[in-house]
Write a protein that holds these residues in place. Structure first.
Motif, PDB file in Angstrom:
ATOM      1  N   MET A   1       0.833  -1.191   0.000  1.00  0.00           N
ATOM      2  CA  MET A   1       0.000   0.000   0.000  1.00  0.00           C
ATOM      3  C   MET A   1       0.875   1.251   0.000  1.00  0.00           C
ATOM      4  N   ALA A   2       0.328   2.352   0.470  1.00  0.00           N
ATOM      5  CA  ALA A   2       1.053   3.617   0.552  1.00  0.00           C
ATOM      6  C   ALA A   2       0.548   4.387   1.763  1.00  0.00           C
ATOM      7  N   SER A   3       1.267   5.435   2.122  1.00  0.00           N
ATOM      8  CA  SER A   3       0.930   6.190   3.325  1.00  0.00           C
ATOM      9  C   SER A   3       1.218   7.672   3.147  1.00  0.00           C
ATOM     10  N   LEU A   4       0.551   8.462   3.977  1.00  0.00           N
ATOM     11  CA  LEU A   4       0.846   9.885   4.109  1.00  0.00           C
ATOM     12  C   LEU A   4       1.334  10.119   5.528  1.00  0.00           C
ATOM     13  N   ILE A   5       2.409  10.872   5.658  1.00  0.00           N
ATOM     14  CA  ILE A   5       2.944  11.231   6.973  1.00  0.00           C
ATOM     15  C   ILE A   5       3.002  12.754   7.019  1.00  0.00           C
ATOM     16  N   ILE A   6       2.298  13.352   7.968  1.00  0.00           N
ATOM     17  CA  ILE A   6       2.325  14.805   8.083  1.00  0.00           C
ATOM     18  C   ILE A   6       3.567  15.171   8.891  1.00  0.00           C
ATOM     19  N   VAL A   7       4.512  15.824   8.201  1.00  0.00           N
ATOM     20  CA  VAL A   7       5.825  16.056   8.784  1.00  0.00           C
ATOM     21  C   VAL A   7       6.033  17.483   9.279  1.00  0.00           C
ATOM     22  N   ALA A   8       5.111  18.391   8.978  1.00  0.00           N
ATOM     23  CA  ALA A   8       5.197  19.762   9.479  1.00  0.00           C
ATOM     24  C   ALA A   8       3.809  20.390   9.414  1.00  0.00           C
ATOM     25  N   GLY A   9       3.553  21.299  10.352  1.00  0.00           N
ATOM     26  CA  GLY A   9       2.276  21.993  10.376  1.00  0.00           C
ATOM     27  C   GLY A   9       1.446  21.604  11.582  1.00  0.00           C
ATOM     28  N   PRO A  10       0.211  22.101  11.649  1.00  0.00           N
ATOM     29  CA  PRO A  10      -0.645  21.868  12.806  1.00  0.00           C
ATOM     30  C   PRO A  10      -0.942  20.403  13.122  1.00  0.00           C
ATOM     31  N   ALA A  11      -0.935  19.539  12.132  1.00  0.00           N
ATOM     32  CA  ALA A  11      -1.242  18.114  12.352  1.00  0.00           C
ATOM     33  C   ALA A  11       0.020  17.257  12.330  1.00  0.00           C
ATOM     34  N   GLU A  12       1.187  17.885  12.528  1.00  0.00           N
ATOM     35  CA  GLU A  12       2.453  17.144  12.494  1.00  0.00           C
ATOM     36  C   GLU A  12       2.383  15.932  13.410  1.00  0.00           C
ATOM     37  N   GLY A  13       2.860  14.823  12.901  1.00  0.00           N
ATOM     38  CA  GLY A  13       2.845  13.584  13.669  1.00  0.00           C
ATOM     39  C   GLY A  13       1.721  12.653  13.270  1.00  0.00           C
ATOM     40  N   SER A  14       0.823  13.110  12.425  1.00  0.00           N
ATOM     41  CA  SER A  14      -0.279  12.253  11.985  1.00  0.00           C
ATOM     42  C   SER A  14       0.180  11.353  10.845  1.00  0.00           C
ATOM     43  N   TYR A  15      -0.443  10.185  10.772  1.00  0.00           N
ATOM     44  CA  TYR A  15      -0.093   9.182   9.761  1.00  0.00           C
ATOM     45  C   TYR A  15      -1.380   8.585   9.220  1.00  0.00           C
ATOM     46  N   TYR A  16      -1.453   8.434   7.889  1.00  0.00           N
ATOM     47  CA  TYR A  16      -2.650   7.902   7.250  1.00  0.00           C
ATOM     48  C   TYR A  16      -2.283   6.847   6.212  1.00  0.00           C
ATOM     49  N   PRO A  17      -2.685   5.590   6.426  1.00  0.00           N
ATOM     50  CA  PRO A  17      -2.524   4.592   5.363  1.00  0.00           C
ATOM     51  C   PRO A  17      -3.545   4.902   4.265  1.00  0.00           C
ATOM     52  N   LEU A  18      -3.148   4.772   3.009  1.00  0.00           N
ATOM     53  CA  LEU A  18      -4.033   5.164   1.910  1.00  0.00           C
ATOM     54  C   LEU A  18      -4.946   4.066   1.398  1.00  0.00           C
ATOM     55  N   GLY A  19      -4.466   2.864   1.292  1.00  0.00           N
ATOM     56  CA  GLY A  19      -5.285   1.851   0.643  1.00  0.00           C
ATOM     57  C   GLY A  19      -5.415   2.185  -0.828  1.00  0.00           C
ATOM     58  N   LYS A  20      -6.307   1.526  -1.506  1.00  0.00           N
ATOM     59  CA  LYS A  20      -6.496   1.776  -2.943  1.00  0.00           C
ATOM     60  C   LYS A  20      -7.836   2.468  -3.161  1.00  0.00           C
ATOM     61  N   ARG A  21      -7.924   3.650  -2.614  1.00  0.00           N
ATOM     62  CA  ARG A  21      -9.143   4.442  -2.715  1.00  0.00           C
ATOM     63  C   ARG A  21      -8.780   5.918  -2.866  1.00  0.00           C
ATOM     64  N   THR A  22      -9.757   6.757  -3.086  1.00  0.00           N
ATOM     65  CA  THR A  22      -9.537   8.201  -3.159  1.00  0.00           C
ATOM     66  C   THR A  22      -9.641   8.784  -1.760  1.00  0.00           C
TER      67      THR A  22
END
Length: 123
Positions: free
Chosen positions: A1-22
């Motif tokens: 799969m793939a992921s998003l990692i928020i590395v700077a800004g107000p939500a820094e530290g958040s992580y989201y697995p993407l899956g195969k969707r929008t």
């Protein structure tokens, strides 16, 4: 799969697995990736899986302040590469093709990746 990692800004530290969707990123409470940043539109951009090309793409949803990838504003659908950093509002979001069991392992990966890019020159 793939992921998003928020590395700077107000939500820094958040992580989201993407899956195969929008997945929509924005300020609205109804979007899957909510970032409370006044420079981010309610529905700012979307990341989608393209089954044909077997890749993820980012698309700006006519946001007020734009979506930037690698420092360039995007106007059309753009295929994402591992390690691309999206700049939206005051936030930076790293896209990776890696999948992680939890938030901590995602951030450990991000930190290791950052260390690889640093110079080893002694002063």
């Amino acid at each position: 799969m793939a992921s998003l990692i928020i590395v700077a800004g107000p939500a820094e530290g958040s992580y989201y697995p993407l899956g195969k969707r929008t997945v929509v990123i924005g300020r609205d409470e109804a979007v899957p990736v909510q970032i409370l940043d006044e420079e981010i539109s309610r529905k700012h951009c979307q990341i989608r899986w393209d089954e044909t090309g077997k890749s993820y793409h980012v698309f700006d949803m006519k946001s007020a302040n734009g979506t930037f990838v690698a420092g360039r504003r995007i106007y059309d659908d753009l295929a994402l590469a591992d390690g691309d950093v999206l700049e939206i509002g005051k936030s930076r979001v790293m896209f990776t093709v890696e999948d992680f069991p939890d938030r901590q392992s995602a951030f450990d990966y991000y930190k290791q990746r950052g260390e690889r890019g640093k110079s080893t020159l002694a002063h």
